[in-house]
Design a protein around this motif. Structure first.
Motif, mmCIF file in Angstrom:
data_model
loop_
_atom_site.group_PDB
_atom_site.id
_atom_site.type_symbol
_atom_site.label_atom_id
_atom_site.label_comp_id
_atom_site.label_asym_id
_atom_site.label_seq_id
_atom_site.Cartn_x
_atom_site.Cartn_y
_atom_site.Cartn_z
ATOM 1 N N GLY A 118 0.827 -1.213 0.000
ATOM 2 C CA GLY A 118 0.000 0.000 0.000
ATOM 3 C C GLY A 118 0.858 1.258 0.000
ATOM 4 N N LEU A 119 1.830 1.280 0.895
ATOM 5 C CA LEU A 119 2.671 2.469 1.076
ATOM 6 C C LEU A 119 3.439 2.836 -0.193
ATOM 7 C CD1 LEU A 119 3.790 4.489 3.263
ATOM 8 C CD2 LEU A 119 5.670 2.877 3.567
ATOM 9 N N THR A 120 3.910 1.829 -0.907
ATOM 10 C CA THR A 120 4.733 2.102 -2.081
ATOM 11 C C THR A 120 3.911 2.119 -3.372
ATOM 12 O OG1 THR A 120 5.288 -0.245 -2.134
ATOM 13 C CG2 THR A 120 6.895 1.208 -1.114
ATOM 14 N N GLY A 121 2.589 2.004 -3.234
ATOM 15 C CA GLY A 121 1.714 2.105 -4.402
ATOM 16 C C GLY A 121 1.858 0.921 -5.353
ATOM 17 N N LEU A 122 2.158 -0.250 -4.805
ATOM 18 C CA LEU A 122 2.364 -1.417 -5.668
ATOM 19 C C LEU A 122 1.094 -2.249 -5.872
ATOM 20 C CD1 LEU A 122 5.878 -2.658 -4.487
ATOM 21 C CD2 LEU A 122 5.237 -2.133 -6.844
ATOM 22 N N GLY A 123 0.013 -1.801 -5.248
ATOM 23 C CA GLY A 123 -1.239 -2.556 -5.304
ATOM 24 C C GLY A 123 -1.575 -3.146 -6.663
ATOM 25 N N PRO A 124 -1.691 -2.285 -7.682
ATOM 26 C CA PRO A 124 -2.122 -2.792 -8.988
ATOM 27 C C PRO A 124 -1.137 -3.769 -9.631
ATOM 28 C CG PRO A 124 -2.076 -0.365 -8.928
ATOM 29 C CD PRO A 124 -1.464 -0.845 -7.673
ATOM 30 N N GLU A 125 0.101 -3.762 -9.183
ATOM 31 C CA GLU A 125 1.133 -4.584 -9.840
ATOM 32 C C GLU A 125 1.528 -5.797 -9.005
ATOM 33 O OE1 GLU A 125 2.563 -3.095 -12.950
ATOM 34 O OE2 GLU A 125 0.719 -1.981 -12.571
ATOM 35 N N GLN A 126 0.899 -5.971 -7.853
ATOM 36 C CA GLN A 126 1.412 -6.960 -6.904
ATOM 37 C C GLN A 126 1.400 -8.397 -7.417
ATOM 38 O OE1 GLN A 126 -1.215 -7.749 -3.490
ATOM 39 N NE2 GLN A 126 -2.449 -6.049 -4.251
ATOM 40 N N HIS A 127 0.559 -8.688 -8.409
ATOM 41 C CA HIS A 127 0.518 -10.071 -8.898
ATOM 42 C C HIS A 127 1.315 -10.257 -10.178
ATOM 43 C CE1 HIS A 127 -2.187 -10.993 -5.726
ATOM 44 N NE2 HIS A 127 -3.041 -10.055 -6.112
ATOM 45 N N LYS A 128 2.098 -9.232 -10.545
ATOM 46 C CA LYS A 128 2.901 -9.363 -11.765
ATOM 47 C C LYS A 128 4.300 -9.863 -11.449
ATOM 48 C CE LYS A 128 0.586 -5.866 -14.509
ATOM 49 N NZ LYS A 128 0.701 -4.522 -15.103
ATOM 50 N N GLN A 129 4.937 -10.379 -12.507
ATOM 51 C CA GLN A 129 6.330 -10.793 -12.371
ATOM 52 C C GLN A 129 7.207 -9.547 -12.383
ATOM 53 O OE1 GLN A 129 6.863 -13.748 -15.499
ATOM 54 N NE2 GLN A 129 7.803 -15.118 -13.997
ATOM 55 N N ILE A 130 8.240 -9.531 -11.547
ATOM 56 C CA ILE A 130 9.095 -8.352 -11.453
ATOM 57 C C ILE A 130 9.682 -7.989 -12.821
ATOM 58 C CG2 ILE A 130 11.271 -7.486 -10.463
ATOM 59 C CD1 ILE A 130 10.482 -9.014 -7.887
ATOM 60 N N GLY A 131 10.072 -9.005 -13.575
ATOM 61 C CA GLY A 131 10.664 -8.775 -14.894
ATOM 62 C C GLY A 131 9.742 -8.057 -15.865
ATOM 63 N N SER A 132 8.444 -8.122 -15.613
ATOM 64 C CA SER A 132 7.512 -7.498 -16.553
ATOM 65 C C SER A 132 7.138 -6.080 -16.141
ATOM 66 C CB SER A 132 6.231 -8.345 -16.663
ATOM 67 O OG SER A 132 5.468 -8.195 -15.482
ATOM 68 N N LEU A 133 7.670 -5.602 -15.014
ATOM 69 C CA LEU A 133 7.298 -4.272 -14.532
ATOM 70 C C LEU A 133 8.086 -3.175 -15.233
ATOM 71 C CD1 LEU A 133 7.291 -4.828 -10.648
ATOM 72 C CD2 LEU A 133 5.334 -4.904 -12.214
ATOM 73 N N SER A 134 7.507 -1.978 -15.241
ATOM 74 C CA SER A 134 8.238 -0.815 -15.760
ATOM 75 C C SER A 134 9.331 -0.479 -14.752
ATOM 76 C CB SER A 134 7.303 0.371 -15.893
ATOM 77 O OG SER A 134 6.911 0.814 -14.605
ATOM 78 N N LYS A 135 10.292 0.320 -15.217
ATOM 79 C CA LYS A 135 11.420 0.703 -14.356
ATOM 80 C C LYS A 135 10.918 1.378 -13.071
ATOM 81 C CE LYS A 135 15.761 2.197 -13.555
ATOM 82 N NZ LYS A 135 16.714 1.597 -12.822
ATOM 83 N N GLY A 136 9.880 2.204 -13.207
ATOM 84 C CA GLY A 136 9.330 2.916 -12.050
ATOM 85 C C GLY A 136 8.795 1.960 -11.002
ATOM 86 N N TYR A 137 8.071 0.938 -11.475
ATOM 87 C CA TYR A 137 7.516 -0.019 -10.528
ATOM 88 C C TYR A 137 8.597 -0.917 -9.941
ATOM 89 C CZ TYR A 137 2.719 1.410 -10.725
ATOM 90 O OH TYR A 137 1.578 2.131 -10.566
ATOM 91 N N ARG A 138 9.610 -1.230 -10.747
ATOM 92 C CA ARG A 138 10.701 -2.036 -10.213
ATOM 93 C C ARG A 138 11.421 -1.284 -9.088
ATOM 94 N NH1 ARG A 138 13.902 -4.000 -15.182
ATOM 95 N NH2 ARG A 138 12.008 -3.309 -16.233
ATOM 96 N N GLN A 139 11.542 0.046 -9.301
ATOM 97 C CA GLN A 139 12.172 0.874 -8.280
ATOM 98 C C GLN A 139 11.329 0.871 -6.998
ATOM 99 O OE1 GLN A 139 15.025 1.455 -8.873
ATOM 100 N NE2 GLN A 139 15.788 3.473 -8.319
ATOM 101 N N ARG A 140 10.007 0.852 -7.178
ATOM 102 C CA ARG A 140 9.128 0.783 -6.007
ATOM 103 C C ARG A 140 9.286 -0.544 -5.276
ATOM 104 N NH1 ARG A 140 3.942 4.222 -6.789
ATOM 105 N NH2 ARG A 140 4.636 5.470 -8.541
ATOM 106 N N VAL A 141 9.472 -1.611 -6.048
ATOM 107 C CA VAL A 141 9.694 -2.907 -5.407
ATOM 108 C C VAL A 141 11.002 -2.844 -4.604
ATOM 109 C CG1 VAL A 141 10.045 -5.387 -5.759
ATOM 110 C CG2 VAL A 141 8.428 -4.148 -7.207
#
Ligand code: ADP
Ligand code: MG
Length: 303
Positions: A118-141
């Motif tokens: 919740g804090l890092t705004g990863l909600g919508p992406e939480q069920h995706k594979q890290i490799g498929s995330l955009s750079k911004g979301y990977r940074q959030r992870v």
């Protein structure tokens, strides 16, 4: 919650990456470690987090010497490394849960992973594979894994590098809000980042600290910025001595032809205009230029 570096020197073979670096960082600040590429920022951060031993000197984290208290220190620190190595094939939630296991969060783990998502705004992406995330979301992870064990100290190595402008704004906001409760040290080579996020700056260049936070803090740099730079051009030879004698003038430097640049502690364009009239000189231009933090930095880092 503090970090104290004492006389850190680091050699990579023949190359000295850090040269007697000393500084300390206290709680409740976002401190910027600012310097060009190759300055030694990442090296310093690896030493603080215990991933690299210094050649000499010591780092204390909350009074504990890092090398002799690695496990204790790592519990207190959240670290986002420069290249943010993540397991590409793992799913976001699965990865965070795995990291929670490493930190032995036990029964707290599920709840904590939830909170951090919740804090890092990863909600919508939480069920995706890290490799498929955009750079911004990977940074959030990366930020999420650094925050998971709720450390008091955050070490973030170039946290916004490679992000698009919207992502940069979001990550900076997150860092600022984290800085209210935690001790944050972030590195950057971007001046605007320091202005936007940090309330303290340590400038490092070629392995040495060239602006110490106590003597030449961001506040001081801002004060220096308030020095005025006035560009003038005359139709005749520049009356250098007369300009130098004007009140508030700190420096007069020739700028080619009949032009010169004045550094003053206030805006004296009217006085310059009056002087020209009195002396029967023709002013072709008279303009005020602010001094950016960028210029201050360039001055400090060029020999
Ligand atoms: P920054 O993070 O400020 O860009 P670094 O700490 O990565 O700077 O690097 C500082 C200096 O040390 C650079 O000149 C870099 O080339 C050198 N360096 C960094 N890591 C290594 C390494 N593993 N081996 C040899 N030289 C290194
Ligand atoms: Mg680096």
């Amino acid at each position: 919650m503090s970090i104290t570096a004492r006389n850190i020197t680091k050699w990579y073979g023949e190359q000295k990456a850090l040269d007697r670096v000393s500084f300390s960082v206290e709680k409740g600040h976002v401190t910027g470690f600012l310097g060009p590429n190759g300055a030694g920022k990442s090296t310093m951060m690896k030493i603080i987090t215990g991933f690299l031993p210094p050649s000499s000197g010591e780092v204390l984290v909350n009074g504990l010497e890092v090398r002799n208290n690695l496990l204790e220190v790592r519990k207190m620190i959240g670290y986002l490394p420069e290249h943010n190595p993540l397991y590409q094939e793992m799913y976001v939630r699965e990865y965070l849960s795995y990291v929670g296991g490493i930190y032995k969060l036990g029964r707290e783990k599920k709840k904590r992973v939830e909170e951090i998502i919740g804090l890092t705004g990863l909600g919508p992406e939480q069920h995706k594979q890290i490799g498929s995330l955009s750079k911004g979301y990977r940074q959030r992870v990366g930020l999420a894994q650094a925050l998971l064990h709720d450390p008091d100290i955050l070490i973030l190595d170039e946290p916004t590098s490679g992000l698009d402008p919207n992502q940069i704004v979001e990550i900076r906001e997150l860092i600022r809000s984290l800085g209210r409760e935690k001790t944050v040290l972030l590195s950057t080579h971007i001046m605007q980042e320091v202005e936007a996020v940090c309330d303290r700056v340590i400038i490092i260049h070629k392995g040495r600290i060239i602006a110490d936070e106590t003597e030449q803090s961001l506040v001081n740099l801002r004060e220096q910025q308030s020095l005025c730079t006035i560009h003038t051009e005359f139709a005749e030879a520049v009356p250098v001595d007369l300009l130098r004698n004007l009140e508030h003038v700190k420096e007069v430097s020739p700028a080619g032809g009949h032009a010169c640049v004045l550094t003053c502690d206030t805006d004296i364009r009217e006085e310059i205009f009056r002087l020209a009239v009195e002396q029967g000189l023709t002013l072709k231009s008279l303009s005020l230029a602010g001094r950016s933090l960028e210029e201050v930095f360039r001055e400090l880092t060029t020999e």
